[in-house]
Design a protein around this motif. Structure first.
Motif, PDB file in Angstrom:
ATOM      1  N   GLY A 279      -4.375   6.863  -2.582  1.00  0.00           N
ATOM      2  CA  GLY A 279      -4.412   5.715  -1.658  1.00  0.00           C
ATOM      3  C   GLY A 279      -5.883   5.663  -1.072  1.00  0.00           C
ATOM      4  O   GLY A 279      -6.753   6.049  -1.706  1.00  0.00           O
ATOM      5  N   TYR A 280      -6.055   5.098   0.018  1.00  0.00           N
ATOM      6  CA  TYR A 280      -7.268   4.759   0.864  1.00  0.00           C
ATOM      7  C   TYR A 280      -7.213   5.266   2.145  1.00  0.00           C
ATOM      8  O   TYR A 280      -6.047   4.893   2.846  1.00  0.00           O
ATOM      9  CB  TYR A 280      -7.625   3.331   0.715  1.00  0.00           C
TER      10      TYR A 280
ATOM     11  N   ILE B  86     -13.657  -0.902  -0.255  1.00  0.00           N
ATOM     12  CA  ILE B  86     -12.250  -0.995  -0.199  1.00  0.00           C
ATOM     13  C   ILE B  86     -11.833  -2.188  -0.798  1.00  0.00           C
ATOM     14  O   ILE B  86     -12.507  -3.117  -0.791  1.00  0.00           O
ATOM     15  CB  ILE B  86     -11.701  -0.792   1.188  1.00  0.00           C
ATOM     16  N   PRO B  87     -10.362  -1.971  -1.203  1.00  0.00           N
ATOM     17  CA  PRO B  87      -9.866  -3.154  -2.121  1.00  0.00           C
ATOM     18  C   PRO B  87      -9.608  -4.607  -1.018  1.00  0.00           C
ATOM     19  O   PRO B  87      -9.370  -4.192   0.269  1.00  0.00           O
ATOM     20  CB  PRO B  87      -8.518  -2.742  -2.267  1.00  0.00           C
ATOM     21  N   ALA B  88      -9.776  -5.655  -1.642  1.00  0.00           N
ATOM     22  CA  ALA B  88      -9.754  -6.924  -0.799  1.00  0.00           C
ATOM     23  C   ALA B  88      -8.477  -6.856  -0.088  1.00  0.00           C
ATOM     24  O   ALA B  88      -8.670  -7.513   1.340  1.00  0.00           O
ATOM     25  CB  ALA B  88      -9.811  -7.831  -1.735  1.00  0.00           C
ATOM     26  N   VAL B  89      -7.433  -6.486  -0.190  1.00  0.00           N
ATOM     27  CA  VAL B  89      -6.192  -6.375   0.588  1.00  0.00           C
ATOM     28  C   VAL B  89      -6.243  -5.681   1.560  1.00  0.00           C
ATOM     29  O   VAL B  89      -5.697  -6.034   2.764  1.00  0.00           O
ATOM     30  CB  VAL B  89      -4.902  -6.061  -0.453  1.00  0.00           C
ATOM     31  N   ILE B  90      -7.128  -4.647   1.796  1.00  0.00           N
ATOM     32  CA  ILE B  90      -7.266  -3.730   2.799  1.00  0.00           C
ATOM     33  C   ILE B  90      -8.310  -4.361   3.973  1.00  0.00           C
ATOM     34  O   ILE B  90      -7.997  -4.557   5.029  1.00  0.00           O
ATOM     35  CB  ILE B  90      -7.750  -2.243   2.641  1.00  0.00           C
ATOM     36  N   GLU B  91      -9.165  -5.093   3.250  1.00  0.00           N
ATOM     37  CA  GLU B  91     -10.202  -5.926   4.277  1.00  0.00           C
ATOM     38  C   GLU B  91      -9.246  -6.971   4.828  1.00  0.00           C
ATOM     39  O   GLU B  91      -9.665  -7.359   5.964  1.00  0.00           O
ATOM     40  CB  GLU B  91     -11.396  -6.374   3.279  1.00  0.00           C
TER      41      GLU B  91
ATOM     42  N   ARG C 106      -3.764   5.133   6.721  1.00  0.00           N
ATOM     43  CA  ARG C 106      -3.523   5.565   5.262  1.00  0.00           C
ATOM     44  C   ARG C 106      -2.858   4.448   4.672  1.00  0.00           C
ATOM     45  O   ARG C 106      -1.636   4.250   4.998  1.00  0.00           O
ATOM     46  CB  ARG C 106      -2.992   6.879   5.440  1.00  0.00           C
ATOM     47  N   PHE C 107      -3.622   4.029   3.595  1.00  0.00           N
ATOM     48  CA  PHE C 107      -3.117   2.745   2.849  1.00  0.00           C
ATOM     49  C   PHE C 107      -2.683   3.269   1.467  1.00  0.00           C
ATOM     50  O   PHE C 107      -3.369   3.920   0.752  1.00  0.00           O
ATOM     51  CB  PHE C 107      -4.214   1.699   2.555  1.00  0.00           C
ATOM     52  N   HIS C 108      -1.493   2.916   0.966  1.00  0.00           N
ATOM     53  CA  HIS C 108      -1.033   3.135  -0.338  1.00  0.00           C
ATOM     54  C   HIS C 108      -0.461   1.972  -0.951  1.00  0.00           C
ATOM     55  O   HIS C 108       0.324   0.987  -0.275  1.00  0.00           O
ATOM     56  CB  HIS C 108       0.245   4.000  -0.411  1.00  0.00           C
ATOM     57  N   LEU C 109      -1.195   1.379  -2.166  1.00  0.00           N
ATOM     58  CA  LEU C 109      -1.222   0.208  -2.772  1.00  0.00           C
ATOM     59  C   LEU C 109      -0.195   0.253  -3.835  1.00  0.00           C
ATOM     60  O   LEU C 109      -0.329   1.223  -4.844  1.00  0.00           O
ATOM     61  CB  LEU C 109      -2.420  -0.410  -3.039  1.00  0.00           C
ATOM     62  N   GLU C 110       0.477  -1.093  -4.265  1.00  0.00           N
ATOM     63  CA  GLU C 110       1.237  -1.038  -5.363  1.00  0.00           C
ATOM     64  C   GLU C 110       0.882  -2.668  -5.912  1.00  0.00           C
ATOM     65  O   GLU C 110       1.169  -3.396  -5.067  1.00  0.00           O
ATOM     66  CB  GLU C 110       2.596  -0.772  -5.409  1.00  0.00           C
ATOM     67  N   ALA C 111       0.484  -2.879  -7.016  1.00  0.00           N
ATOM     68  CA  ALA C 111       0.277  -4.219  -7.422  1.00  0.00           C
ATOM     69  C   ALA C 111      -0.582  -5.044  -6.600  1.00  0.00           C
ATOM     70  O   ALA C 111      -0.196  -6.167  -6.333  1.00  0.00           O
ATOM     71  CB  ALA C 111       1.570  -4.765  -7.661  1.00  0.00           C
ATOM     72  N   GLU C 112      -1.633  -4.331  -5.825  1.00  0.00           N
ATOM     73  CA  GLU C 112      -2.536  -4.926  -5.135  1.00  0.00           C
ATOM     74  C   GLU C 112      -1.987  -5.574  -3.945  1.00  0.00           C
ATOM     75  O   GLU C 112      -2.561  -6.252  -3.309  1.00  0.00           O
ATOM     76  CB  GLU C 112      -3.466  -6.313  -5.997  1.00  0.00           C
ATOM     77  N   LYS C 113      -0.934  -4.990  -3.585  1.00  0.00           N
ATOM     78  CA  LYS C 113      -0.441  -5.278  -2.176  1.00  0.00           C
ATOM     79  C   LYS C 113      -0.180  -3.841  -1.477  1.00  0.00           C
ATOM     80  O   LYS C 113      -0.238  -2.559  -2.242  1.00  0.00           O
ATOM     81  CB  LYS C 113       0.937  -5.876  -2.147  1.00  0.00           C
ATOM     82  N   ILE C 114      -0.088  -3.871  -0.222  1.00  0.00           N
ATOM     83  CA  ILE C 114       0.275  -2.783   0.830  1.00  0.00           C
ATOM     84  C   ILE C 114       1.621  -2.287   0.542  1.00  0.00           C
ATOM     85  O   ILE C 114       2.475  -2.955   1.011  1.00  0.00           O
ATOM     86  CB  ILE C 114      -0.135  -2.806   2.136  1.00  0.00           C
ATOM     87  N   ALA C 115       1.856  -1.057   0.030  1.00  0.00           N
ATOM     88  CA  ALA C 115       3.218  -0.607  -0.011  1.00  0.00           C
ATOM     89  C   ALA C 115       3.557   0.232   1.161  1.00  0.00           C
ATOM     90  O   ALA C 115       4.714   0.294   1.508  1.00  0.00           O
ATOM     91  CB  ALA C 115       3.532   0.179  -1.403  1.00  0.00           C
TER      92      ALA C 115
END
Length: 110
Positions: A75-76, A7-12, A96-105
């Motif tokens: 998303g993830y 998973i992306p680092a921002v979610i971790e 349920r995560f939706h990301l934009e520009a490596e941030k959680i939107a």
């Protein structure tokens, strides 16, 4: 977190901040106009998200252990075991995560 889970680092970082009761660190993880939906309530913007996170931690004293993750619908989806001061603990919740520009939107928890 499972070692083979990708998973992306921002979610971790989101789960790490939540588990360490660091609501103040969420501002670096969420987009300025982010939205969180949890317990049938919508929280819009960084200040509202930080307030929601701090109130939830104070009320439930919870921790979240991600069990599995998949990329889906742009998303993830992460399933996590959540343990805290609430009936039925521990429970499995879906994030349920939706990301934009490596941030959680957007984050939907249910």
């Amino acid at each position: 977190m499972e070692k083979n889970m990708k998973i992306p680092a921002v979610i971790e970082s989101y789960f790490a901040a939540d588990n360490q009761d660091q609501s103040h660190n969420l501002s670096a993880l969420f987009a300025a106009d982010a939205v969180v939906s949890d317990e049938k309530t919508r929280h819009e913007g960084i200040d509202a998200i930080i307030a929601w996170s701090a109130a939830a931690k104070n009320r439930y004293g919870h921790t979240s252990e991600p069990l599995d993750a998949e990329e889906a619908d742009g998303g993830y989806i992460v399933r996590a075991r959540v343990t805290g001061r609430f009936p039925g603990s521990p429970i499995i919740l879906t994030y349920r995560f939706h990301l934009e520009a490596e941030k959680i939107a957007r984050l939907e928890i249910g």
